[in-house]
Design an enzyme around this catalytic site. Structure first.
Site, PDB file in Angstrom:
ATOM      1  N   VAL A 106     -80.652 -26.136 -57.088  1.00  0.00           N
ATOM      2  CA  VAL A 106     -79.837 -26.882 -56.529  1.00  0.00           C
ATOM      3  C   VAL A 106     -79.490 -28.288 -56.694  1.00  0.00           C
ATOM      4  O   VAL A 106     -78.428 -28.917 -56.423  1.00  0.00           O
ATOM      5  CB  VAL A 106     -79.480 -26.309 -55.062  1.00  0.00           C
ATOM      6  CG1 VAL A 106     -79.622 -24.756 -54.926  1.00  0.00           C
ATOM      7  CG2 VAL A 106     -80.821 -26.751 -54.128  1.00  0.00           C
ATOM      8  N   SER A 129     -81.058 -26.362 -38.856  1.00  0.00           N
ATOM      9  CA  SER A 129     -82.254 -25.913 -38.139  1.00  0.00           C
ATOM     10  C   SER A 129     -82.089 -26.490 -36.842  1.00  0.00           C
ATOM     11  O   SER A 129     -81.651 -27.589 -36.663  1.00  0.00           O
ATOM     12  CB  SER A 129     -83.442 -25.967 -38.777  1.00  0.00           C
ATOM     13  OG  SER A 129     -84.681 -26.082 -38.110  1.00  0.00           O
ATOM     14  N   TYR A 152     -88.104 -32.800 -42.694  1.00  0.00           N
ATOM     15  CA  TYR A 152     -87.396 -31.591 -42.397  1.00  0.00           C
ATOM     16  C   TYR A 152     -86.151 -31.922 -41.526  1.00  0.00           C
ATOM     17  O   TYR A 152     -85.009 -31.576 -41.741  1.00  0.00           O
ATOM     18  CB  TYR A 152     -88.312 -30.535 -41.973  1.00  0.00           C
ATOM     19  CG  TYR A 152     -87.622 -29.020 -41.998  1.00  0.00           C
ATOM     20  CD1 TYR A 152     -87.214 -28.551 -43.211  1.00  0.00           C
ATOM     21  CD2 TYR A 152     -87.412 -28.553 -40.796  1.00  0.00           C
ATOM     22  CE1 TYR A 152     -86.569 -27.144 -42.883  1.00  0.00           C
ATOM     23  CE2 TYR A 152     -86.876 -27.576 -40.638  1.00  0.00           C
ATOM     24  CZ  TYR A 152     -86.461 -26.856 -41.764  1.00  0.00           C
ATOM     25  OH  TYR A 152     -85.678 -25.450 -41.439  1.00  0.00           O
ATOM     26  N   THR A 208     -89.003 -14.778 -41.248  1.00  0.00           N
ATOM     27  CA  THR A 208     -88.765 -15.035 -42.496  1.00  0.00           C
ATOM     28  C   THR A 208     -90.002 -14.806 -43.344  1.00  0.00           C
ATOM     29  O   THR A 208     -91.134 -14.513 -42.632  1.00  0.00           O
ATOM     30  CB  THR A 208     -88.465 -16.515 -42.952  1.00  0.00           C
ATOM     31  OG1 THR A 208     -89.380 -17.125 -42.267  1.00  0.00           O
ATOM     32  CG2 THR A 208     -86.950 -16.875 -42.118  1.00  0.00           C
TER      33      THR A 208
END
Length: 253
Positions: free
Chosen positions: A58, A146, A159, A194
């Site tokens: 990406v 998130s 992050y 996940t």
């Protein structure tokens, strides 16, 4: 938007939230392109749902453009983009070995934030010239952020910054594309089951789930996917970042 027979793209679609989203879109009748760097897994998901698997970085401007060309030729112009591609590398700003290597911070920002922006700009450019649908709608773009964008924990600086950047991107993008009938939203999941979480012991997963107010468990990828479908179908949701976290507010560590 009625997504039956609509061309849709899911980045990071080989596993986790992305794979669940790809399956949900296909079940609703969409023609789904699964984009991921993990070719074997993306092909497996694509074969399962009758979709298209494309290897795509990406962050690669040329490679992403080529992916859109392939999708356009196979499925038509994509009216739905769901950005799920991302990494969650952790590390303190200053650790025992000194300052975080700048390359580590840059990598997270590049994949999570710049990668999402790259796919957004390419998708919107293709949606704008299309014929409008009901209410003048031309497309829907959904990115994944998130809870860390709001309550980043120690060790999540890179992050949290990357996801916070997407949060800040969502409203101005929605305002810019409003004149073309393109809606832009984001989803902020909390602790979800996940593949990364599945590597933990059952005790560890139960302990994490116990910290969530209600329901006291980790979120399921299918619950994330259901929210994606709702955002697509509800034309009045625009410019929003929707938390899906069981009322979790993360502590410092």
């Amino acid at each position: 938007m009625d997504i039956s027979q609509t061309s849709a793209i899911v980045t990071g679609g080989a596993s986790g939230l992305g794979a669940a989203t790809a399956r949900a879109l296909a079940s609703a009748g969409a023609k789904v392109a699964v984009l991921d760097m993990n070719v074997p897994q993306s092909r497996q998901v694509a074969e399962e749902i009758g979709g298209l698997a494309i290897e795509c970085d990406v962050t690669d401007e040329e490679g992403a453009s080529k992916a859109f060309e392939i999708i356009r030729a196979k499925h038509g112009v994509a009216r739905v983009l769901v950005n799920c591609a991302g990494i969650g590398t952790s590390g303190r700003i200053v650790g025992k070995k000194g300052p975080m290597p700048l390359a580590d911070f840059s990598k997270v920002i590049n994949i999570n934030l710049i990668g999402s922006f790259n796919m957004m700009r390419l998708a919107a450019a293709e949606m704008i010239p299309t014929e409008p649908l009901q209410d003048g709608e031309r497309g829907v773009i959904i990115s994944t952020v998130s809870a860390a964008a709001y309550e980043g924990q120690i060790g999540q600086a890179a992050y949290a910054a990357s996801k916070g950047g997407i949060v800040s991107l969502t409203l101005p993008a929605a305002r810019e594309f409003a004149q073309f009938g393109i809606r832009v939203n984001a989803i902020a999941p909390g602790l979800f089951l996940t593949p990364l979480m599945n590597e933990l012991s059952e005790e560890a997963k139960q302990n994490l789930g116990a910290a969530i107010p209600f329901p006291k468990r980790l979120g399921g990828a299918d619950e994330f996917a259901k929210l994606v479908l709702h955002i697509i179908s509800n034309r009045y949701i625009n410019g929003e970042v929707i938390r899906i976290d069981g009322a979790l507010r993360m502590q410092a560590k």
